[in-house]
Design a protein around this motif. Structure first.
Motif, mmCIF file in Angstrom:
data_model
loop_
_atom_site.group_PDB
_atom_site.id
_atom_site.type_symbol
_atom_site.label_atom_id
_atom_site.label_comp_id
_atom_site.label_asym_id
_atom_site.label_seq_id
_atom_site.Cartn_x
_atom_site.Cartn_y
_atom_site.Cartn_z
ATOM 1 N N TYR A 118 -45.078 45.499 33.949
ATOM 2 C CA TYR A 118 -46.114 45.723 34.959
ATOM 3 C C TYR A 118 -46.315 47.219 35.142
ATOM 4 C CZ TYR A 118 -45.225 40.836 36.173
ATOM 5 O OH TYR A 118 -45.071 39.479 36.128
ATOM 6 N N GLY A 119 -47.565 47.620 35.190
ATOM 7 C CA GLY A 119 -47.891 49.014 35.417
ATOM 8 C C GLY A 119 -48.650 49.201 36.715
ATOM 9 N N SER A 120 -48.372 50.279 37.422
ATOM 10 C CA SER A 120 -49.063 50.594 38.673
ATOM 11 C C SER A 120 -50.143 51.638 38.437
ATOM 12 C CB SER A 120 -48.074 51.126 39.716
ATOM 13 O OG SER A 120 -47.248 50.099 40.205
ATOM 14 N N PHE A 121 -51.186 51.562 39.241
ATOM 15 C CA PHE A 121 -52.290 52.517 39.247
ATOM 16 C C PHE A 121 -52.181 53.261 40.571
ATOM 17 C CE2 PHE A 121 -56.891 53.282 40.269
ATOM 18 C CZ PHE A 121 -57.213 54.099 39.200
ATOM 19 N N ALA A 122 -51.692 54.504 40.514
ATOM 20 C CA ALA A 122 -51.258 55.192 41.733
ATOM 21 C C ALA A 122 -52.186 56.345 42.098
ATOM 22 C CB ALA A 122 -49.826 55.709 41.539
ATOM 23 N N LEU A 123 -52.997 56.107 43.128
ATOM 24 C CA LEU A 123 -53.937 57.102 43.623
ATOM 25 C C LEU A 123 -53.623 57.529 45.058
ATOM 26 C CD1 LEU A 123 -57.448 55.736 42.511
ATOM 27 C CD2 LEU A 123 -56.265 57.718 41.588
ATOM 28 N N THR A 124 -53.608 56.550 45.955
ATOM 29 C CA THR A 124 -53.593 56.800 47.392
ATOM 30 C C THR A 124 -52.266 57.374 47.871
ATOM 31 O OG1 THR A 124 -55.151 54.980 47.689
ATOM 32 C CG2 THR A 124 -53.956 55.703 49.637
ATOM 33 N N GLU A 125 -52.351 58.264 48.877
ATOM 34 C CA GLU A 125 -51.161 58.834 49.493
ATOM 35 C C GLU A 125 -51.199 58.603 51.006
ATOM 36 O OE1 GLU A 125 -50.446 62.852 48.297
ATOM 37 O OE2 GLU A 125 -50.592 62.363 46.152
ATOM 38 N N PRO A 126 -50.057 58.698 51.668
ATOM 39 C CA PRO A 126 -50.010 58.405 53.108
ATOM 40 C C PRO A 126 -51.020 59.195 53.932
ATOM 41 C CG PRO A 126 -47.788 58.558 52.230
ATOM 42 C CD PRO A 126 -48.704 58.959 51.126
ATOM 43 N N TYR A 163 -43.715 50.980 34.849
ATOM 44 C CA TYR A 163 -44.263 52.330 34.722
ATOM 45 C C TYR A 163 -45.411 52.461 35.705
ATOM 46 C CZ TYR A 163 -48.099 50.154 32.117
ATOM 47 O OH TYR A 163 -49.158 49.376 31.763
ATOM 48 N N ALA A 164 -45.850 53.682 35.920
ATOM 49 C CA ALA A 164 -46.983 53.932 36.809
ATOM 50 C C ALA A 164 -47.869 55.003 36.198
ATOM 51 C CB ALA A 164 -46.506 54.370 38.189
ATOM 52 N N ILE A 165 -49.172 54.831 36.330
ATOM 53 C CA ILE A 165 -50.128 55.872 35.948
ATOM 54 C C ILE A 165 -50.473 56.610 37.236
ATOM 55 C CG2 ILE A 165 -52.334 56.403 34.880
ATOM 56 C CD1 ILE A 165 -52.107 53.811 33.310
ATOM 57 N N VAL A 166 -50.064 57.860 37.328
ATOM 58 C CA VAL A 166 -50.050 58.598 38.593
ATOM 59 C C VAL A 166 -51.021 59.779 38.535
ATOM 60 C CG1 VAL A 166 -48.594 59.871 40.221
ATOM 61 C CG2 VAL A 166 -47.613 57.982 38.874
ATOM 62 N N LEU A 167 -51.924 59.837 39.499
ATOM 63 C CA LEU A 167 -52.800 60.993 39.640
ATOM 64 C C LEU A 167 -52.067 62.073 40.411
ATOM 65 C CD1 LEU A 167 -55.614 62.264 39.217
ATOM 66 C CD2 LEU A 167 -56.261 61.322 41.444
ATOM 67 N N ALA A 181 -53.243 63.006 34.956
ATOM 68 C CA ALA A 181 -52.770 61.627 35.122
ATOM 69 C C ALA A 181 -51.591 61.424 34.188
ATOM 70 C CB ALA A 181 -53.879 60.632 34.810
ATOM 71 N N LEU A 182 -50.456 61.070 34.746
ATOM 72 C CA LEU A 182 -49.214 60.939 33.990
ATOM 73 C C LEU A 182 -48.749 59.484 33.949
ATOM 74 C CD1 LEU A 182 -47.245 63.969 35.480
ATOM 75 C CD2 LEU A 182 -48.303 63.846 33.209
ATOM 76 N N VAL A 183 -48.302 59.055 32.789
ATOM 77 C CA VAL A 183 -47.678 57.734 32.655
ATOM 78 C C VAL A 183 -46.184 57.935 32.881
ATOM 79 C CG1 VAL A 183 -47.290 55.744 31.171
ATOM 80 C CG2 VAL A 183 -49.448 57.037 31.006
ATOM 81 N N VAL A 184 -45.698 57.424 34.016
ATOM 82 C CA VAL A 184 -44.323 57.695 34.453
ATOM 83 C C VAL A 184 -43.467 56.450 34.274
ATOM 84 C CG1 VAL A 184 -42.872 58.447 36.375
ATOM 85 C CG2 VAL A 184 -45.216 59.315 36.164
ATOM 86 N N ASP A 185 -42.407 56.574 33.507
ATOM 87 C CA ASP A 185 -41.423 55.500 33.354
ATOM 88 C C ASP A 185 -40.673 55.376 34.684
ATOM 89 O OD1 ASP A 185 -39.226 53.874 32.780
ATOM 90 O OD2 ASP A 185 -38.973 54.717 30.764
ATOM 91 N N MET A 186 -40.783 54.209 35.329
ATOM 92 C CA MET A 186 -40.175 54.050 36.649
ATOM 93 C C MET A 186 -38.654 53.904 36.596
ATOM 94 S SD MET A 186 -42.409 54.598 38.909
ATOM 95 C CE MET A 186 -41.409 54.125 40.316
ATOM 96 N N SER A 187 -38.077 53.886 35.394
ATOM 97 C CA SER A 187 -36.611 53.918 35.305
ATOM 98 C C SER A 187 -36.094 55.355 35.298
ATOM 99 C CB SER A 187 -36.143 53.194 34.039
ATOM 100 O OG SER A 187 -36.542 53.897 32.876
ATOM 101 N N SER A 188 -36.996 56.333 35.349
ATOM 102 C CA SER A 188 -36.605 57.737 35.340
ATOM 103 C C SER A 188 -35.853 58.104 36.612
ATOM 104 C CB SER A 188 -37.846 58.628 35.223
ATOM 105 O OG SER A 188 -38.598 58.330 34.066
ATOM 106 N N THR A 189 -34.918 59.036 36.494
ATOM 107 C CA THR A 189 -34.195 59.545 37.664
ATOM 108 C C THR A 189 -35.181 60.161 38.650
ATOM 109 O OG1 THR A 189 -32.257 60.008 36.304
ATOM 110 C CG2 THR A 189 -32.412 61.146 38.431
ATOM 111 N N GLY A 190 -35.057 59.754 39.904
ATOM 112 C CA GLY A 190 -35.929 60.288 40.947
ATOM 113 C C GLY A 190 -37.183 59.477 41.194
ATOM 114 N N ALA A 191 -37.453 58.454 40.375
ATOM 115 C CA ALA A 191 -38.620 57.583 40.559
ATOM 116 C C ALA A 191 -38.176 56.286 41.230
ATOM 117 C CB ALA A 191 -39.285 57.279 39.223
ATOM 118 N N VAL A 192 -38.832 55.951 42.345
ATOM 119 C CA VAL A 192 -38.442 54.773 43.125
ATOM 120 C C VAL A 192 -39.694 53.992 43.525
ATOM 121 C CG1 VAL A 192 -37.332 53.944 45.240
ATOM 122 C CG2 VAL A 192 -36.412 55.946 44.036
ATOM 123 N N GLY A 193 -39.651 52.682 43.357
ATOM 124 C CA GLY A 193 -40.706 51.799 43.847
ATOM 125 C C GLY A 193 -40.166 50.916 44.951
#
Length: 403
Positions: A118-126, A163-167, A181-193
């Motif tokens: 599953y991949g996320s499409f990550a745009l919005t921020e708080p 993974y997530a595609i992050v703006l 826009a970066l394709v980020v492996d969510m198993s990377s250190t420091g990446a949390v869902g």
């Protein structure tokens, strides 16, 4: 070859209908528990509902997007969260296929469209929803990598994403900083869902927050496009899907309202014999056909390439979602007190329709963008004609088009 590739259109629609019937039987319990049903989502992927925008070699082929709309509308008419999840899977697959480098594409594309990742499409921020330029996520170059820090919210698949595609902004948090826009492996250190707040509508949707704290992302994982432009291309696809969800809600509202009007009696006759109810049904039918035609027109412009006609897409998304909200409310009115029963189909339609006015650009931002472009066009050419339908009174009817 996927199931979808080996079947004709009628067979695919029949498979989607059977899938929708199965989903309808689970819809109330899924909504009550706000449950993410991986099994039924994986079944949709196995049926080829994500692969419909690809040919047998996994090259992009958008010619079946009208079919995607029909399937999305049907699924959304019974349980919109699954329709949206399948839509997100198509969206990230589209971005990978169009913009990712071969190694990134090879890693994630097939796995995504077959439901194995599953991949996320990550745009919005708080603190930066509609105002994307106000985002604070930043990627800074460090040799052959980027170091990514920031937070995204209201992200589909966030709790389960591979993974997530992050703006992100590049090198600086300044408002006008360049973007990537970066394709980020969510198993990377420091990446949390993480799972986000429980929602009143689209319950059961896998949605939440992504956090990045000095995450190392290979430079080769950047999409080969300006970040903002590439993500807007994807967002246009998401907005067409949102119009399709709204069409599904309108379709469902019409179906349940007609049945209620034809079978419910009051004062010795069907309530459907009352002019007040007939007017509601007539306007509901007109609203459904209006929304569907606009969604199909938006789909056609996207098929032509270059991200589609942004105005037509905004018109379709805004109109369909606003009409869905209006007429699911009318459906509840037709049902009276029964429409207020928690977790009933009518009450679910009412809740879900509201959500369509908010995600993928609120109705307010769409009307603002449309209005701004009209004013700017008038200032540029003196009449704003480029945003009006073009036809000639001397043209035969079949040559009249609304550009």
């Amino acid at each position: 070859m996927s199931v979808a590739m080996s079947l004709g259109t009628d067979q695919i629609l029949a498979a989607a209908e059977a899938y929708a019937v199965e989903l309808a039987a689970k819809a109330e319990s899924l909504d009550r528990g706000a449950v993410f049903d991986k099994e039924i989502l994986d079944e949709g992927a196995a049926l080829g509902f994500v692969k419909l925008i690809f040919d047998e070699n996994l090259n992009l082929d958008l010619s079946r997007m009208p079919l995607v709309h029909d399937i999305t509308e049907r699924i959304a008419s019974v349980y919109p969260p699954v329709a949206m999840e399948l839509g997100v899977m198509r969206l990230v697959s589209y971005l990978l296929a169009r913009y990712a480098r071969p190694a990134v594409k090879d890693r994630w594309l097939r796995a995504t469209i077959e439901g194995q990742a599953y991949g996320s499409f990550a745009l919005t921020e708080p603190h930066a929803g509609t105002d994307l330029r106000g985002m604070s996520t930043v990627a800074r170059r460090d040799g052959d990598n980027y170091i990514l820090t920031g937070e995204k919210c209201w992200v589909g698949f966030a709790p389960v994403a591979s993974y997530a595609i992050v703006l992100s902004k590049l090198e600086s948090s300044e408002r006008d900083a360049p973007t990537i826009a970066l394709v980020v492996d969510m198993s990377s250190t420091g990446a949390v869902g993480e799972t986000g707040p429980e929602l009143s509508g689209f319950r059961g949707l896998s949605n939440g927050v992504l956090r990045f704290e000095n995450v190392v992302v290979p430079a080769a994982n950047a999409l080969q496009v300006d970040g903002f432009a590439g993500m807007m291309d994807g967002l246009n696809m998401a907005r067409i899907d949102a119009a399709s969800y709204a069409c599904g809600l309108l379709r469902a509202a019409l179906e349940v309202s007609v049945e209620r009007a034809a079978t419910r009696t009051a004062f010795g006759k069907r309530i459907g014999d009352l002019p007040s109810i007939q007017i509601k049904l007539g306007r509901m039918r007109a609203a459904y056909h209006t929304a569907r035609e606009l969604a199909m027109r938006a789909t056609e412009t996207y098929m032509e390439g270059n991200g589609g006609d942004q105005d037509i897409i905004s018109i379709a998304k805004m109109t369909a979602s606003d009409l869905a909200r209006e007429h699911t409310d009318q459906a509840m009115q037709i049902f009276g007190a029964s429409g207020l029963i928690a977790y009933s189909r009518v009450e679910r339609l009412h809740r879900d329709a509201k959500a369509t006015q908010i995600f993928d650009g609120t109705s307010e931002i769409h009307e603002t963008m449309l209005g701004r472009r009209l004013v700017n066009a008038f200032s540029k050419d003196g009449h704003g004609g480029s945003y009006m339908p073009s036809w000639s009174i001397n043209q035969p009817a079949d040559n009249i088009t609304g550009a």
